[in-house]
Design a protein around this motif. Structure first.
Motif: not given
Length: 188
Positions: A104, A106, A120, A124-125, A145-146
């Protein structure tokens, strides 16, 4: 890294064909290496990539675009008033690229109309190749989210992407596709 001027970019696009020359124009001051061009049936969408926010995600998007990975991939999940999701070669929302998942990245950058974020799973990854374009503000996504880019031109083409069935979480029957996705620096 050599930067092309707006005029040189326009001339290169003219050589690519009349439709491309007519429709694709990079904004003044755009960095071609960090500009993505998504060609949709209703016109091109120019994306300013944000390596300052998410360098690993931007690099992944550029790598996959340069491999032709995104060409022809559908918008499999499109929810009115929310977003259009794409980037799954299976078209189901369950697939990704053969590359490993990304950690992530973020940020405090808000999810507003035209923001591009990485899709995703619960982890998170787990971002890989799927991404979404926001139709509207989505503050509930902030910091979760990124964010890796934003639409700078062509949002009207994004607005025309076929919507999915609300009762099926936005699943789209006979979905629209990304015709071609390229890094602007590679357009000759």
């Amino acid at each position: 890294m050599k930067r092309r001027t707006f005029l040189a970019s326009s001339l290169a696009l003219a050589a690519a064909g009349p439709a491309a020359a007519q429709a694709i124009r990079l904004p003044a001051g755009a960095d071609p290496e960090n500009t993505l061009v998504i060609e949709l049936k209703d016109g091109p969408v120019i994306i300013r990539l944000r390596p300052d926010l998410a360098p690993k995600h931007v690099e992944r998007i550029k790598t996959l675009a340069r491999q032709g990975f995104y060409n022809g991939i559908v918008f499999h999940r499109v929810i009115e008033g929310f977003m259009a999701q794409t980037g799954d070669p299976q078209g189901t929302g369950m697939g990704g690229s053969p590359l490993p998942n990304l950690p992530a990245e973020f940020s405090r950058e808000p999810f507003v109309r035209g923001t591009l974020g990485m899709a995703r799973s619960q982890s998170p990854n787990s971002a890989n190749s799927q991404f979404f374009i926001m139709f509207a503000e989505g503050s509930f996504l902030n910091g979760q989210y990124t964010v890796f880019g934003n639409v700078v031109s062509g949002m009207e083409a994004v607005d025309k992407i076929k919507r999915g069935n609300p009762a099926a979480n936005g699943t789209v029957t006979q979905p629209d596709r990304m015709v071609r996705v390229r890094v602007a620096a590679d357009i000759r």
